[in-house]
Design a protein around this motif. Sequence first.
Motif, PDB file in Angstrom:
ATOM      1  N   TYR A  45     -14.825  -9.307   0.781  1.00  9.24           N
ATOM      2  CA  TYR A  45     -13.656  -9.479  -0.082  1.00  9.24           C
ATOM      3  C   TYR A  45     -13.323  -8.188  -0.828  1.00  9.24           C
ATOM      4  O   TYR A  45     -12.151  -7.854  -1.035  1.00  9.24           O
ATOM      5  CB  TYR A  45     -13.911 -10.610  -1.086  1.00  9.24           C
ATOM      6  N   PHE A  46     -14.347  -7.464  -1.225  1.00  6.55           N
ATOM      7  CA  PHE A  46     -14.162  -6.253  -2.029  1.00  6.55           C
ATOM      8  C   PHE A  46     -13.840  -5.017  -1.180  1.00  6.55           C
ATOM      9  O   PHE A  46     -13.494  -3.983  -1.740  1.00  6.55           O
ATOM     10  CB  PHE A  46     -15.430  -5.963  -2.850  1.00  6.55           C
ATOM     11  N   ARG A  47     -13.971  -5.100   0.150  1.00  8.62           N
ATOM     12  CA  ARG A  47     -13.993  -3.904   0.977  1.00  8.62           C
ATOM     13  C   ARG A  47     -12.661  -3.549   1.637  1.00  8.62           C
ATOM     14  O   ARG A  47     -12.607  -2.605   2.426  1.00  8.62           O
ATOM     15  CB  ARG A  47     -15.038  -4.059   2.077  1.00  8.62           C
ATOM     16  N   GLU A  48     -11.611  -4.243   1.355  1.00 11.28           N
ATOM     17  CA  GLU A  48     -10.360  -3.950   2.050  1.00 11.28           C
ATOM     18  C   GLU A  48      -9.573  -2.834   1.362  1.00 11.28           C
ATOM     19  O   GLU A  48      -9.575  -2.713   0.144  1.00 11.28           O
ATOM     20  CB  GLU A  48      -9.499  -5.207   2.117  1.00 11.28           C
ATOM     21  N   PHE A  49      -8.877  -2.058   2.183  1.00 12.42           N
ATOM     22  CA  PHE A  49      -8.110  -0.923   1.671  1.00 12.42           C
ATOM     23  C   PHE A  49      -6.749  -1.381   1.150  1.00 12.42           C
ATOM     24  O   PHE A  49      -6.078  -2.211   1.771  1.00 12.42           O
ATOM     25  CB  PHE A  49      -7.908   0.107   2.779  1.00 12.42           C
ATOM     26  N   THR A  50      -6.361  -0.848   0.010  1.00  9.03           N
ATOM     27  CA  THR A  50      -5.037  -1.099  -0.555  1.00  9.03           C
ATOM     28  C   THR A  50      -4.211   0.187  -0.503  1.00  9.03           C
ATOM     29  O   THR A  50      -4.604   1.191  -1.087  1.00  9.03           O
ATOM     30  CB  THR A  50      -5.137  -1.562  -2.019  1.00  9.03           C
ATOM     31  N   PRO A  51      -3.064   0.181   0.201  1.00  9.85           N
ATOM     32  CA  PRO A  51      -2.214   1.368   0.229  1.00  9.85           C
ATOM     33  C   PRO A  51      -1.781   1.781  -1.170  1.00  9.85           C
ATOM     34  O   PRO A  51      -1.738   0.968  -2.096  1.00  9.85           O
ATOM     35  CB  PRO A  51      -1.014   0.915   1.081  1.00  9.85           C
ATOM     36  N   ALA A  52      -1.428   3.043  -1.315  1.00  5.07           N
ATOM     37  CA  ALA A  52      -1.103   3.602  -2.630  1.00  5.07           C
ATOM     38  C   ALA A  52       0.030   2.853  -3.301  1.00  5.07           C
ATOM     39  O   ALA A  52       0.007   2.631  -4.520  1.00  5.07           O
ATOM     40  CB  ALA A  52      -0.753   5.085  -2.492  1.00  5.07           C
ATOM     41  N   ASP A  53       1.045   2.448  -2.533  1.00  7.44           N
ATOM     42  CA  ASP A  53       2.207   1.810  -3.155  1.00  7.44           C
ATOM     43  C   ASP A  53       1.959   0.354  -3.534  1.00  7.44           C
ATOM     44  O   ASP A  53       2.829  -0.299  -4.106  1.00  7.44           O
ATOM     45  CB  ASP A  53       3.429   1.908  -2.237  1.00  7.44           C
ATOM     46  N   GLN A  54       0.775  -0.182  -3.232  1.00  7.90           N
ATOM     47  CA  GLN A  54       0.442  -1.553  -3.601  1.00  7.90           C
ATOM     48  C   GLN A  54      -0.587  -1.623  -4.727  1.00  7.90           C
ATOM     49  O   GLN A  54      -1.073  -2.701  -5.056  1.00  7.90           O
ATOM     50  CB  GLN A  54      -0.085  -2.311  -2.380  1.00  7.90           C
ATOM     51  N   ARG A  55      -0.910  -0.529  -5.320  1.00  8.96           N
ATOM     52  CA  ARG A  55      -1.926  -0.493  -6.367  1.00  8.96           C
ATOM     53  C   ARG A  55      -1.274  -0.702  -7.727  1.00  8.96           C
ATOM     54  O   ARG A  55      -1.059   0.222  -8.504  1.00  8.96           O
ATOM     55  CB  ARG A  55      -2.702   0.822  -6.306  1.00  8.96           C
ATOM     56  N   ASN A  56      -0.950  -1.953  -7.971  1.00 11.56           N
ATOM     57  CA  ASN A  56      -0.285  -2.324  -9.215  1.00 11.56           C
ATOM     58  C   ASN A  56      -0.457  -3.823  -9.432  1.00 11.56           C
ATOM     59  O   ASN A  56      -1.053  -4.524  -8.599  1.00 11.56           O
ATOM     60  CB  ASN A  56       1.197  -1.933  -9.182  1.00 11.56           C
ATOM     61  N   ALA A  57       0.082  -4.325 -10.524  1.00  4.44           N
ATOM     62  CA  ALA A  57      -0.131  -5.721 -10.895  1.00  4.44           C
ATOM     63  C   ALA A  57       0.580  -6.704  -9.973  1.00  4.44           C
ATOM     64  O   ALA A  57       0.245  -7.895  -9.959  1.00  4.44           O
ATOM     65  CB  ALA A  57       0.319  -5.941 -12.336  1.00  4.44           C
TER      66      ALA A  57
END
Length: 522
Positions: free
Chosen positions: A357-369
């Motif tokens: 669950y903790f290991r997935e990559f989040t693209p830069a533009d999705q790093r928000n609330a």
Amino acid sequence: MTMKRSVSVLLSLAVAGSMTACSGGANSGAADAGKGGADAKNKKITITWFSGTWENPVPGPDSEAVKVINEKFNVDFKPQYVPWDTYDEKLSVTMASGDIPDVIGMELVDANYMKWAKQGAFLPLNDYLDKYNSFKPVPSNVWDMLKVNGKVYAVPYFFNAKGGKKPVIRKDWLDKLGLPMPTNYEELKKVAIAFAKQDPDGNGKDDTIGLGLAKNIYYSPTFSPYYGAWYEKDKNGQYIPDIGEGSKEVVKFLTDLYKEGAIKKDWAVTNYNDVFKAFNAGKVGIWYEEPGGNLINYKTLAENAPNAVLAPLPAFKAPDGTQGIRSLAGYYKMYLLSAKLKNDPEKVQRILEIMDYFREFTPADQRNAKNEKYDWLNGKEGKGYKMEDGVPIPIKENRSNVAPSAYINTEGWAPNDQDLEVFIKGSKSPLERQFNESVVAYLKTSKIYLSPVMAVQSPLYNTKWTELSQFLNDEKTKMIVGQRPFSDWDKMVDEFMAKGGKEVVDEVNKLIKDNNAKVGWQ
């Protein structure tokens, strides 16, 4: 660059990018159980978790983050964290006690990892590698690095193999002096001498340094794998460390620069942090930095050199026609499960689901609330982080208390080098963005070379290399500053081999053959 230096590079980027490199993306396969569902039907499971941390303050066992982890995964999570700089000693004591926690954290494969795995302290994980979505993108060569006698004992966390320090040149100085980007050591020598002697900063003073260099030949200007360690082969067809013709050319290059005054006369007793200070002051023409790195202070450099333009210095083409950069391990930090869990498959599954669950990559533009998972992992906007110009910035005094990602690593495998884009988005000044954009563009098109000592785990290398590498650095330093004749090169190589170098070379090459290790250009 030696393994020891590679580790230090990894540490520096891990500290500099602990927030920007963190992940937590869209849906996970097996990890969906962590949202409730199947997990909610299971009994609550106690999980003891022991690892190092770069977080400050150190995450505690009774925080708000622990509570939300317990709620989400139906566990009684009992973490114990120790700062990484003192962790090894504490880990050795814990392992010696025999009371091994369910999950153990380590930074990299080392002699202790090999020893404890062979002693049966850890649970083999081979049967689980194809069961979790976040495990599947891990390259085979990374799993190979974690194997002991064919068994995988660790779950690695992503660190871009193209990362780490890269040579940086003041392109504005090149342009001012009418010089082209150097493509070999002869051209680089002319550039470095010009940077030192032709007043590229235009202040009318003799106060510039052509090429930065610090004690222990840190960072060695090995601008292609051929010119560094474990690329060339000897007459017996064996890979060798930095004692070949390429390394010899680098030392000759540095010897010439020293005579010409293009490097500092006292470089051999200079700490590398002092070179960064000189670079930030606008006085060094060629040095090192990594995408997202923070040792170049772009604000200070821009104040001291308003016209500064930074560019990555491309790898030199080797005599065999190859061109590219040396690969890092491709991971940094890992978790191991205690062998005592062999007869507790339900707990093993729960632990691996949490990791997944903790290991997935989040693209830069999705790093928000707006990304609920990202927001949860990082302690919620306004509590664990804040947004500044579209970039998440950790609230350091709160993060350890509220962010689950402060407890469990979140560096997931980034497809197509997408993680590098995070560093561009996180740039805090025009100069930093200019450099990050240029170095990311370069890295995305660079071929990478996997060193033999990255592909196999040699006990002799792990135990002897620090001493052997120091011998080489000491003797090469003597040659560069004129205390030992450069003509002694072959004699120095013989001395190195007699001190144990031959045994290390033989073992590394035997392991490559025995394990059919996939070394070389990837």
